[in-house]
Write a protein that holds these residues in place. Structure first.
Motif, short mmCIF file in Angstrom:
data_model
loop_
_atom_site.label_atom_id
_atom_site.label_comp_id
_atom_site.label_asym_id
_atom_site.label_seq_id
_atom_site.Cartn_x
_atom_site.Cartn_y
_atom_site.Cartn_z
N LEU A 91 0.84 -1.20 0.00
CA LEU A 91 0.00 0.00 0.00
C LEU A 91 0.87 1.25 0.00
O LEU A 91 0.47 2.30 -0.52
N GLY A 92 2.04 1.14 0.61
CA GLY A 92 3.04 2.18 0.56
C GLY A 92 2.55 3.54 1.00
O GLY A 92 1.76 3.69 1.93
N GLY A 93 3.05 4.55 0.29
CA GLY A 93 2.74 5.93 0.66
C GLY A 93 1.30 6.31 0.45
O GLY A 93 0.88 7.39 0.90
N ALA A 94 0.52 5.47 -0.23
CA ALA A 94 -0.89 5.79 -0.44
C ALA A 94 -1.64 5.89 0.89
O ALA A 94 -2.62 6.64 1.00
N VAL A 95 -1.19 5.15 1.89
CA VAL A 95 -1.82 5.24 3.21
C VAL A 95 -1.46 6.57 3.88
O VAL A 95 -2.30 7.21 4.51
N HIS A 96 -0.22 7.00 3.71
CA HIS A 96 0.17 8.33 4.19
C HIS A 96 -0.74 9.39 3.59
O HIS A 96 -1.22 10.30 4.29
N ASN A 97 -1.00 9.32 2.27
CA ASN A 97 -1.84 10.32 1.61
C ASN A 97 -3.23 10.37 2.22
O ASN A 97 -3.76 11.45 2.51
N ALA A 98 -3.85 9.21 2.38
CA ALA A 98 -5.20 9.19 2.94
C ALA A 98 -5.23 9.72 4.36
O ALA A 98 -6.16 10.42 4.77
N SER A 99 -4.19 9.40 5.13
CA SER A 99 -4.12 9.87 6.51
C SER A 99 -3.99 11.38 6.57
O SER A 99 -4.74 12.06 7.27
N ARG A 100 -3.04 11.92 5.83
CA ARG A 100 -2.81 13.37 5.85
C ARG A 100 -3.98 14.14 5.24
O ARG A 100 -4.26 15.27 5.63
N ALA A 101 -4.66 13.52 4.28
CA ALA A 101 -5.79 14.19 3.61
C ALA A 101 -7.09 14.02 4.38
O ALA A 101 -8.12 14.55 3.97
N LYS A 172 -11.45 12.63 9.82
CA LYS A 172 -11.63 11.38 9.10
C LYS A 172 -10.28 10.76 8.75
O LYS A 172 -9.26 11.43 8.76
N GLY A 173 -10.31 9.47 8.40
CA GLY A 173 -9.05 8.82 8.03
C GLY A 173 -9.21 7.34 7.81
O GLY A 173 -10.29 6.77 8.01
N PRO A 174 -8.13 6.67 7.40
CA PRO A 174 -8.18 5.24 7.16
C PRO A 174 -8.20 4.43 8.45
O PRO A 174 -7.70 4.88 9.49
N VAL A 175 -8.80 3.26 8.38
CA VAL A 175 -8.80 2.29 9.49
C VAL A 175 -8.29 0.96 8.94
O VAL A 175 -8.36 0.71 7.74
N TYR A 176 -7.79 0.12 9.84
CA TYR A 176 -7.12 -1.11 9.40
C TYR A 176 -7.60 -2.29 10.25
O TYR A 176 -7.46 -2.28 11.48
N LEU A 177 -8.16 -3.28 9.58
CA LEU A 177 -8.65 -4.49 10.23
C LEU A 177 -7.95 -5.69 9.62
O LEU A 177 -7.73 -5.75 8.40
N THR A 178 -7.62 -6.66 10.45
CA THR A 178 -7.01 -7.89 9.95
C THR A 178 -7.78 -9.10 10.50
O THR A 178 -8.54 -8.98 11.47
N GLY A 179 -7.55 -10.24 9.87
CA GLY A 179 -8.16 -11.47 10.34
C GLY A 179 -7.47 -12.67 9.73
O GLY A 179 -7.19 -12.69 8.53
N ALA A 180 -7.16 -13.66 10.56
CA ALA A 180 -6.52 -14.88 10.08
C ALA A 180 -7.56 -15.82 9.48
O ALA A 180 -8.77 -15.68 9.70
N GLY A 428 -6.56 17.58 -4.94
CA GLY A 428 -5.16 17.21 -4.79
C GLY A 428 -5.07 16.06 -3.81
O GLY A 428 -6.06 15.71 -3.15
N SER A 429 -3.90 15.47 -3.69
CA SER A 429 -3.80 14.26 -2.85
C SER A 429 -3.92 14.58 -1.37
O SER A 429 -4.35 13.75 -0.58
N GLY A 430 -3.49 15.78 -0.96
CA GLY A 430 -3.51 16.13 0.46
C GLY A 430 -2.34 15.57 1.23
O GLY A 430 -2.17 15.86 2.41
N GLY A 431 -1.51 14.75 0.58
CA GLY A 431 -0.33 14.19 1.22
C GLY A 431 0.90 14.48 0.40
O GLY A 431 0.89 15.33 -0.49
N THR A 432 1.97 13.74 0.66
CA THR A 432 3.24 14.01 -0.02
C THR A 432 3.81 12.80 -0.74
O THR A 432 4.90 12.88 -1.30
N SER A 433 3.10 11.67 -0.72
CA SER A 433 3.60 10.48 -1.39
C SER A 433 3.09 10.48 -2.84
O SER A 433 1.89 10.48 -3.09
#
Length: 575
Positions: A91-101, A172-180, A428-433
């Motif tokens: 996911l890389g810097g795309a998560v940074h963008n969503a967070s900062r935006a 607002k911002g991203p959230v992260y859920l995992t599951g085995a 605009g992206s709102g972030g720097t990645s």
């Protein structure tokens, strides 16, 4: 087989909870952790039950950027499904963008099975061993509002509802859920997801003391100023900001803007740089801006009063941040403007002072625009200028076109020569990645299929966007858009930063920055090969308008287009 299909698993309940929560798309790159998810999707398809539509994304960065763009246009979080730790990292810097935006996105990643052979869903391949890690969540923890791992399927509806509630609550911002796999395979009761009780937080308003102080300061100011970057992410803000500024003749500067915050053709609009007016400002109202000025370059006079209104005025996720202000208000900008406008209606105003200021600002606005217009003159037989390219683009789009801008060092040129006045038509992206642009355009087109989407990018950002994946997705899911590349054959932002710190340094003397593409790729052909896009490379100024029109015609016919416009190069270094 009948008993197998009749099972209702955690994965089934999970997918249904997303559907009930309003998620329409799952931008997905599935892996060995998703068999139960895939089976759940297949069962729903066989039974003709509605679930979010899967958008296959060959690269996770594109998936995240698409969800980002979709949320920017629609305001609603979409799903991004990725594979264990490796997919999370991709996911890389795309998560940074969503967070900062401050953009809501629901991310789900599987986890490696936690049993070797003891339970259903246990490890079946070498990858299941190699993808085990001590802290998969740690990859994204600095960038997400919330992270959690599914412990049991019995409360999966609550978990999903909480995740979406947090994602949509300010900031607002991203959230992260995992599951085995084991927990996704768990049999659970069929229960309807509760639809009430999970709404986002209500918008916060200014305190009464704040309304009074702000009103008094703005009314009494000689040279008030509004600075904003992303107040227009809520389109309803724009008319309220216009109302406030017209009442008191307050100029607006959109500094590092990522939305339409104020109509660009309004006589109180003073452009996209604070340098021209911040020194004279005695009262500054900062609305939704992370960096209203850069203290080491230009800052307000010592006696100026600055007031900060933002849902996160202290930028709590930024370790080092300081913008000294009179008061910081944690409030929704729209609600705050409604309050201020009501209060100012009954305030005693100095009409003569306000009218004089209006005439002065209008004259400055006009001089700005005339200076910008002069730069659109393209000399024959000279490299294409970004000003000329943008002026040509202005002639082929309309006010309803959705513009996505990731031109970086040419972003201000785009703002100046492609003025936008309609809220919700510029992003605009709102972030720097870098690399947000392509995926975001896909998400925007899916969110607004009746709108024309135009994506502006530099060649460096185009490389980062993974264009082969972008255009494969664009063609498969019938989401066409126009990409215009401002191709200066390198990463100019890095060169700029070197020159700022070493204005007479050896790098400048030797023209050695290691940022140029002295053997440039044929960018448009990448899109043509991967996604059947219309492809054209332009090197002569007189060909620009016609090429842009051909690109728009292709998009109107349902085919993405990439117009690669070669502008002046940034360096001639070849080693």
């Amino acid at each position: 087989m009948e008993r197998q299909n009749s099972r209702h698993t955690t994965a089934d309940a999970f997918l249904q909870a997303l559907q009930d929560g309003g998620v329409e798309y799952l931008f997905s790159n599935f892996g060995s952790d998703h068999p139960t998810i895939i089976e759940g999707l297949a069962k729903a398809k066989a039974e003709k039950r509605d679930l979010p539509k899967v958008i296959i994304c060959p690269h996770e960065h594109v998936a995240m950027s698409a969800a980002h763009g979709y949320a920017q246009v629609s305001g609603r979080a979409q799903g991004v499904f990725v594979h264990c730790d490796v997919g999370t990292q991709n996911l890389g810097g795309a998560v940074h963008n969503a967070s900062r935006a401050r953009v809501p996105v629901f991310i789900f990643a599987g986890e490696t099975p936690y049993t070797i052979e003891e339970m259903r869903g246990a490890r079946k391949s070498p990858a299941n061993f190699l993808q085990d890690t001590y802290d998969q969540h740690g990859v994204l923890r600095p960038y997400v509002k919330w992270n959690y791992s599914i412990r049991t399927g019995t409360n999966i509806q609550q978990v999903v509802n909480r995740a979406l509630q947090l994602a949509h609550s300010e900031p607002k911002g991203p959230v992260y859920l995992t599951g085995a796999r084991e927990v996704l395979e768990e049999d659970v009761q069929r229960e309807a997801s509760p639809k009430k009780g999970w709404s986002p937080l209500e918008s916060a308003a200014l305190p009464e003391s704040g309304i009074e102080e702000l009103t008094k300061s703005l009314v009494e100011a000689e040279n008030p100023l509004v600075i904003t970057s992303y107040a227009g992410r809520n389109p309803a803000v724009v008319p309220e900001l216009v109302r406030l500024c017209e009442k008191l003749s307050i100029p607006v500067v959109e500094h590092y803007s990522s939305y339409v915050n104020f109509p660009a053709d309004h006589p109180l609009h003073l452009g996209y740089s604070i340098e021209e007016c911040i020194s004279d400002a005695d009262v500054i109202l900062i609305l939704d801006a992370d960096v209203p000025w850069i203290p080491s370059i230009k800052k307000p006079q010592e006696s100026a009063k600055a007031y900060y209104i933002d849902v996160d005025p202290l930028k709590e996720q930024l370790p080092l941040w300081s913008m000294p202000s009179e008061r910081y208000f944690k409030a929704d900008v729209y609600e705050a403007l409604l309050q201020l406008n009501r209060c100012i209606e009954s305030a005693a105003l100095s009409i003569g002072k306000i009218e004089e200021r209006k005439q002065r600002i209008t004259a400055l606005h006009q001089r700005q625009r005339e200076a910008w217009q002069q730069k659109e003159q393209q000399l024959p037989d000279q490299p294409i200028t970004p000003e000329w390219l943008t002026a040509c683009l202005r002639e082929v789009v309309d006010e309803d076109t959705l513009i996505f801008n990731e031109t970086i060092t040419n972003a201000k040129v785009v703002n100046q020569h492609l003025p936008r006045r309609k809220p919700g038509t510029f992003f605009g992206s709102g972030g720097t990645s870098l690399g947000w642009n392509g995926g975001a355009a896909i998400g925007a087109k899916l969110a607004s299929p009746d709108k024309t989407v135009v994506n502006l990018t530099g060649d460096g950002s185009y490389f980062f966007s993974i264009p082969s994946s972008v255009h494969w997705v664009s063609r498969k899911y019938k989401a066409p858009f126009l990409t215009v590349i401002y191709n200066n054959q390198g990463w100019k932002a890095t060169k700029h930063n070197v020159d700022r710190l070493y204005p007479n340094g050896r790098a400048q003397e030797l023209d050695s920055y290691w940022v140029n593409f002295d053997q440039p790729a044929d960018f448009s052909k990448i899109a043509e090969a991967a996604g059947g896009a219309y492809a054209e490379r332009v090197t002569a100024a007189e060909e620009v308008k016609a090429a842009l029109r051909r690109g728009m015609e292709a998009v109107s016919a349902g085919r993405s287009a990439v117009i690669d416009v070669v502008i002046a190069g940034i360096s001639k270094q070849v080693d």
